[in-house]
Design an enzyme around this catalytic site. Structure first.
Site, PDB file in Angstrom:
ATOM      1  N   GLU A 123      35.945  65.593 -87.477  1.00 57.94           N
ATOM      2  CA  GLU A 123      35.446  64.843 -88.634  1.00 57.94           C
ATOM      3  C   GLU A 123      34.104  65.366 -89.101  1.00 57.94           C
ATOM      4  O   GLU A 123      33.453  66.151 -88.415  1.00 57.94           O
ATOM      5  CB  GLU A 123      35.369  63.349 -88.282  1.00 57.94           C
ATOM      6  CG  GLU A 123      34.656  63.057 -86.977  1.00 57.94           C
ATOM      7  CD  GLU A 123      33.334  62.343 -87.156  1.00 57.94           C
ATOM      8  OE1 GLU A 123      32.694  62.534 -88.211  1.00 57.94           O
ATOM      9  OE2 GLU A 123      32.938  61.622 -86.237  1.00 57.94           O
ATOM     10  N   LYS A 131      32.255  53.048 -80.244  1.00 61.64           N
ATOM     11  CA  LYS A 131      30.802  53.077 -80.115  1.00 61.64           C
ATOM     12  C   LYS A 131      30.344  51.806 -79.409  1.00 61.64           C
ATOM     13  O   LYS A 131      30.752  50.696 -79.756  1.00 61.64           O
ATOM     14  CB  LYS A 131      30.147  53.181 -81.498  1.00 61.64           C
ATOM     15  CG  LYS A 131      30.475  54.484 -82.223  1.00 61.64           C
ATOM     16  CD  LYS A 131      29.808  54.537 -83.575  1.00 61.64           C
ATOM     17  CE  LYS A 131      30.099  55.848 -84.290  1.00 61.64           C
ATOM     18  NZ  LYS A 131      31.494  55.948 -84.755  1.00 61.64           N
TER      19      LYS A 131
END
Length: 316
Positions: free
Chosen positions: A38, A172
Site C-alpha cells: 500500500e 493497529k
C-alpha cells in the site's frame, strides 16, 4: 429487418481501470509470486525521508523472498500497480493534504478527477484483487476506534468481500482490538497467527486475544489460502505476524502511550480519518521514537513473510 447495430466508439480519453507495470504484468502472466504493497504509509504514515526508505526496504524484502513487489497508488487519476522508485519519492514529498487517502469510496472520485491518491488497506485489497494479486503486506489494518464503537474502518468490511490475504501485525494497537476481532468474525474473516497463538498488538508481540489458527510456515498459510480459493470463498484472510522481538515494545509501555495520545486527540477535537495519523505520531513522541522503530521493523518483516507466502502459493 431493422438498421444495423451501431458499434460504439471507445473514448480513448477515458482512464483505463488499471495501469500495471511490465514486471508485474509478466509475473502475473507467468504465475510468478507477486505481493501488493500500500501507499498510505508513504503519504500519511511516516515522515520524510523515513517513508521513502521504508517503502523501498519493503520492496527489497519482497524481492529477497524471490517475489515481485507491486506498490499501488493513484497517479494523476491512473490506478497504478507497481509504481516506480521515482514515483515513491515524489509521493513521499507531497503535502499529505494534497493526496487523497483512497478506500473503496474514493477510487472513482480520484480516477475521474485525475487526483493523486494513496491506497489504504481496503483500497489496496480492491486493486490487488482487480489485478489478480492474492497476497498483500502492510503494517496494521484499521479497526474499531477506542471509545467510539460505531467508528469502524472500511478495512473490516473489505475483508468480508474481497478475497485477498493480508499479512500484517494485526490491527493497529491504538484501536479497540477485542471489538475489531468481533467485526472480523462477523464478516467471516479467518485470522492466522504466524508462529503465534495470540493476536499481535502491532508495536507489541502479544495480547491475550486468541486467533483462529496458528501456522508455522509460509507453506501452511498457503495451503489454507488455496483451500479457501478452491471453496470459492469471497472473503479476505488475515495473517498476523508479531513485530520482530528486538524492536517490540513492552505492552504496558505501549498502552500507556496510546492512552495518553488518545486523550490528547479527544481534547484537541481530532476525529474521523485524522485520528489515526495523529495518534500514531503522538505515540512516537511519547515513546521517544521507539514505536516508529517498531513500526518500520514490522513493515519490512511483514513484506518478507508475504513474499514467502506468495511464493508458496505460486508453487501450489
Amino acid at each position: 429487418m431493422g438498421p444495423p447495430a451501431r458499434t460504439q466508439k471507445k473514448d480513448t480519453h477515458m482512464p483505463q481501470p488499471l495501469t500495471i507495470n511490465d514486471e508485474v504484468t509478466a509475473a502475473l502472466k507467468n504465475g510468478r509470486p507477486v505481493v501488493a504493497l500500500e501507499s498510505t504509509l508513504i503519504t500519511h504514515g511516516l515522515p520524510y525521508p523515513t517513508n521513502v526508505e521504508t517503502a523501498l526496504a519493503m520492496e527489497a524484502a519482497v524481492r529477497d523472498a524471490t517475489a515481485v513487489p507491486a506498490t499501488i497508488a493513484i497517479l494523476r487519476g491512473a490506478i497504478t500497480v507497481g509504481i516506480t522508485a521515482e514515483d515513491i519519492r515524489g509521493l513521499a514529498q507531497m503535502p499529505a493534504e494534497t493526496v487523497r487517502k483512497c478506500s473503496r469510496r474514493d477510487l472513482a472520485i480520484a480516477t475521474a478527477l485525475g487526483q493523486d491518491g494513496a491506497t489504504t488497506v481496503a483500497g489496496t485489497m480492491i486493486v490487488a484483487n482487480m489485478a489478480g494479486i492474492k497476497v498483500f503486506a502492510t503494517g496494521g489494518i484499521g479497526g474499531v476506534h477506542r471509545g467510539q464503537p460505531h467508528d469502524v474502518s472500511a478495512d473490516l468490511t473489505e475483508f468480508g468481500r474481497t478475497p485477498v490475504t493480508v499479512v500484517s501485525s494485526g490491527a493497529k494497537s491504538i484501536l479497540d482490538l477485542p471489538l475489531t476481532l468481533e467485526v472480523l468474525e462477523t464478516n467471516g474473516v479467518p485470522i492466522l497467527g504466524y508462529q503465534t497463538d495470540v493476536l499481535p498488538a502491532f508495536y507489541s508481540a502479544r495480547t491475550d486475544l486468541p486467533i483462529d489458527q496458528r501456522v508455522e510456515s509460509a507453506k501452511e498459510a498457503a495451503a489454507i489460502i488455496q483451500a479457501a480459493e478452491e471453496l470459492g470463498a469471497q472473503n479476505g484472510m488475515l495473517v498476523a505476524v508479531p513485530v520482530p522481538a528486538d524492536k517490540a515494545l513492552d505492552l504496558e509501555r505501549a498502552e500507556a502511550a496510546i492512552a495518553q495520545a488518545t486523550r490528547d486527540a479527544e481534547e484537541s477535537g481530532i476525529g474521523g480519518k485524522d485520528i489515526t495519523p495523529f495518534v500514531l505520531s503522538r505515540v512516537s513522541e511519547l515513546t521517544s521514537g521507539a514505536s516508529m522503530a517498531a513500526n518500520i521493523a514490522l513493515l519490512i518483516n511483514n513484506a518478507r513473510v508475504a513474499g514467502e507466502i506468495a511464493l508458496a502459493v505460486s508453487r501450489g
